[in-house]
Write an enzyme that holds these catalytic residues in place. Structure first.
Site, mmCIF file in Angstrom:
data_model
loop_
_atom_site.group_PDB
_atom_site.id
_atom_site.type_symbol
_atom_site.label_atom_id
_atom_site.label_comp_id
_atom_site.label_asym_id
_atom_site.label_seq_id
_atom_site.Cartn_x
_atom_site.Cartn_y
_atom_site.Cartn_z
ATOM 1 N N ASP A 73 -26.685 2.820 -4.139
ATOM 2 C CA ASP A 73 -25.682 3.456 -3.289
ATOM 3 C C ASP A 73 -26.447 4.364 -2.328
ATOM 4 O O ASP A 73 -27.621 4.664 -2.524
ATOM 5 C CB ASP A 73 -24.634 4.215 -4.119
ATOM 6 C CG ASP A 73 -23.341 4.402 -3.323
ATOM 7 O OD1 ASP A 73 -23.389 4.341 -2.060
ATOM 8 O OD2 ASP A 73 -22.272 4.599 -3.926
HETATM 9 C C1 BGC Z 1 -20.243 4.645 -1.057
HETATM 10 C C2 BGC Z 1 -20.457 3.153 -1.067
HETATM 11 C C3 BGC Z 1 -20.689 2.667 0.337
HETATM 12 C C4 BGC Z 1 -21.866 3.402 0.921
HETATM 13 C C5 BGC Z 1 -22.224 2.984 2.333
HETATM 14 C C6 BGC Z 1 -21.318 5.389 -0.292
HETATM 15 O O1 BGC Z 1 -20.946 6.702 -0.085
HETATM 16 O O2 BGC Z 1 -20.177 5.133 -2.371
HETATM 17 O O3 BGC Z 1 -19.352 2.508 -1.647
HETATM 18 O O4 BGC Z 1 -20.861 1.284 0.354
HETATM 19 O O5 BGC Z 1 -21.568 4.788 0.958
HETATM 20 O O6 BGC Z 1 -21.285 3.440 3.253
#
Ligand code: BGC
Length: 721
Positions: free
Chosen positions: A236
């Site tokens: 993540d």
């Molecule tokens: C989220 C993810 C997301 C990523 C990219 C993170 O804050 O938890 O689900 O894909 O950001 O935007």
């Protein structure tokens, strides 16, 4: 997983320098990893997210590019999709999402989110499917397949136990092994084994003390060694915290949120560590193999590129699939004396009351935000469907504070950023609050007057992405903006008013649910949501959505809150174990607002002739063949979701009273009958045995329950295994 020519991987790997390899395993932009142009290796371009392809950002910052060529189809949220209980719609909408991602030139779509809805308060529940692992398993597989048919990778997220937003970057989850295996992991395992998801996203939180996105237990022992996963694991954004741990775990690509790409843990610090012998290069090679394998699977390398599916976005047939999904996602929770559907021919005037009638939601929620080509609100949908002969009146009904008003309250808390004195801020906030209350009162009175004067009233209330939002959990299930009072006062002057709730997670309804004759539930249902809702209200579409999560009366009834811990900082223990959702409510006979699997129709269905046949000739497995006849006994076309629950009558471990193990959606004309066949295998009877570390079936009696919800069991048969 799809086999590729591994020799091509080894050939490329042998030509890569250490620097080039390092460049491939971390973000060199906010949404892509590094490529190696000299060898024709492109970067992996990624984008959120579950409800469509997110808008375009600058490569090194979160600034919108701001052009209009990134407008896209806005798909129903996963909570809406799950309410359809339709594998076919999961596949169809997956195809749309994949085609749009490829159409926008992406290689990886950061979706679907499939974390279990452990508490109704989790801010990201709207992005997730269900409280039940079997339902998630069954829907995630066709969804991932649909996406990946477009030569774009799904990225199933967030592994694992990412069930709250509070302290999500740090929180340390303690869930016992049995519950992890039975509740929190099956969706991910199915996405890999059956869906063949090319990529997986590690979560932010910790599990058993280790950060998930660099966890040895989760990514190496479980995902790689035990499950044999050979796709790419992506962190993540900002979930990596240590170079050595990340490098030596099953993680392949580190992504983050800041532009100092060279400083990422798996960038220069890793390069240094390999150079000075602290970390072995073979760990890097493993990652490169997984990345190249993923690229081969996506037709991204060499001559393969000629065969790569091009994709497209905003195609008319995408909107058709989206509309179908939206229509089947709407849930008729209550319909006393057949209050709905509305009789269009008799309608002259109609009042829509409540701001969710006119509000659109696509642009909110966090990373799931969508720059939608359009979004039909309930009010717009109603007007579109009714035409010019019906006068549709509208009153906002409640007041939603503006950004500045919120800013001011926030400023009051944050002395750091304060540009005015504390006293001044307090005075200002007080004044603002008074004004807000006055506005609220004004809108409420206007709405009540309209409700008094109009025969047909539809209240459209609910939540928005101030509440259903990434990065924060709700404090309780109460409706915000004084909506409970609005509903009660409207019902007091117009008892036949209908309540429509547009929201991404359950709300408390206790103070008015009994007073209204009809309640319709609509999750964030995508660009066609308002039209789908109008069609349901007018009877052009017979509702067939079923709850994929229990609606408890209050969050305090929820096992995560009552028995376990939720929303704390630091360490969280899931004391409720496997008793998540209806597994708890039904086992302990807790009164709920609406049970799991519930959803009414404008027609009725009769269940009959249950036959269960047990075939144990195969020593490795068992086939329990279930047949039931479903008849549409009403006067309109409709669909029923036949649900199969299994109850283990005697077990050496404590098991929930019953668990969903199968389901089938049947579409029937009035008077039509159909035999529905569902086969259950060994995995429908097993539990995870912590001693032997595997799923086991204990011989004995099992009850096969067929029903229309977890609390509306129509037919039962006992079998012996
Ligand atoms: C989220 C993810 C997301 C990523 C990219 C993170 O804050 O938890 O689900 O894909 O950001 O935007």
């Amino acid at each position: 997983m799809k086999k590729v020519d591994e020799r091509r991987i080894e050939d490329l790997l042998s030509q890569l320098t250490l620097e080039e390899k390092i460049n491939m395993i971390h973000g060199v932009a906010i949404f892509h990893s590094g490529g190696v142009p000299r060898l024709g290796i492109p970067p992996l371009k990624m984008s959120d997210g579950p409800m469509g392809v997110r808008k375009e950002f600058a490569y090194d910052s979160w600034i919108n590019v701001g052009t209009t060529d990134d407008l896209v189809s806005y798909l129903p949220s996963n909570s809406a999709l799950a309410s359809t209980w339709s594998r076919d719609l999961a596949y169809k909408t997956g195809k749309v999402l994949g085609a749009e991602a490829r159409g926008r030139g992406k290689d990886v779509i950061l979706a679907p989110g499939i974390n279990i809805k452990r508490s109704p308060l989790c801010g990201r529940n709207f992005e997730y499917m269900s409280e039940d692992p079997r339902l998630v398993e069954e829907l995630v597989v066709p969804l991932v397949k649909g996406i990946q048919e477009n030569d774009v990778a799904a990225c199933v997220k967030h592994l694992a136990a990412n069930n709250q937003e509070t302290d999500r970057l740090e929180v340390d989850t303690y869930v016992d092994q049995r519950s992890l295996r039975e509740i929190y992991l099956p969706g991910f395992k199915a996405a890999i084994d059956k869906g063949e998801s090319h990529t997986i996203m590690g979560a932010y939180n910790r599990l058993y003390g280790e950060f998930c996105s660099q966890s040895r237990y989760l990514l190496t022992e479980l995902l790689r060694d035990e499950w044999g996963y050979d796709g790419a694991v992506i962190s993540d954004w900002g979930a990596v915290h240590d170079t050595k741990e990340a490098a030596e775990s099953g993680l392949d690509i580190e992504m983050s949120v800041t532009a100092n790409f060279d400083d990422y843990y798996m960038a220069n610090p890793l390069l240094e560590a390999v150079r000075n012998g602290e970390i072995k290069e073979e760990y890097i090679d493993k990652k490169i193999r997984n990345i190249l394998r993923t690229m081969l699977r996506l037709n991204m390398l060499g001559e393969d590129r000629k065969n790569r599916v091009p994709g497209t976005y905003n195609a008319p047939h995408h909107r058709e699939a989206i509309q179908e999904c939206a229509e089947e996602s709407i849930i008729l929770l209550k319909n006393e004396n057949n209050r709905l559907p509305l009789q269009k021919d008799k309608l002259k005037t109609l009042a829509i009351i409540g701001q969710n009638g006119e509000r659109v939601h696509a642009g909110g929620g966090g990373s799931a935000e969508i720059k939608a080509l359009y979004e039909i609100s309930p009010l717009l949908g109603m007007k579109m469907e009714l035409g010019g002969n019906v006068e549709v009146k509208y009153a906002k009904g409640y007041y939603v504070p503006t950004k500045e008003e919120k800013e001011l309250n926030w400023q009051q808390d944050s002395l750091e950023k304060q540009t005015i004195t504390k006293e001044e801020a307090e005075l200002k906030a007080e004044k603002q609050e008074k004004e807000t209350r006055a506005r609220q009162e004004e809108l409420l009175q206007e709405a009540v007057a309209l409700a008094r004067d109009t025969e047909e009233v539809i209240l459209v209330v609910g939540l928005d992405h101030e509440y259903d939002v990434e990065g924060g959990d709700r404090k309780d299930m109460k409706l915000p903006y004084g909506q409970d009072r609005l509903i009660k006062e409207v019902l007091a002057v117009n008892p036949s008013a209908i309540v429509v709730v547009v929201a991404g997670s359950p709300i408390e309804m206790g103070s008015w649910a009994d007073a209204t004759s009809a309640i319709v539930w609509c999750y964030y249902a995508g660009m066609e949501g308002g039209r789908a809702l109008a069609k349901v209200l007018l009877g052009k579409v017979n509702p067939s959505g079923k709850l994929a999560e229990t609606f408890p009366k209050t969050h305090m009834d929820c096992p995560a809150h009552k028995l376990g811990e939720f929303g704390n900082y630091g360490k969280i223990t899931y004391n409720e174990g496997v008793y998540v959702g209806y597994r708890y409510y039904d086992s302990y006979d807790i009164d709920v607002e609406f049970p799991f699997g519930h959803g009414l129709s404008y027609t009725t269905f009769k269940y009959s002739d249950l036959k269960v046949e047990v075939d144990q000739t195969n020593k490795e497995d068992v086939d329990v063949r279930i047949q039931v006849t479903i008849e549409n006994t009403g006067s309109v076309y409709g669909a029923e979701v036949v649900q199969v629950y299994v109850s283990d009558k005697e077990a050496s471990v404590d098991r929930p009273i019953h668990e969903l193990k199968g389901f089938e959606k049947v579409y029937l004309k009035p008077g039509e009958k159909q035999n529905v066949n569902i086969t259950l295998n060994k995995d429908s009877f097993s539990f995870y045995d912590v001693e032997s570390k595997r799923f086991v079936v204990e011989p004995g009696e099992f009850e096969i329950q067929l029903g229309s919800s977890s609390r509306d069991i129509r037919l039962v048969e006992t079998i012996i295994l």
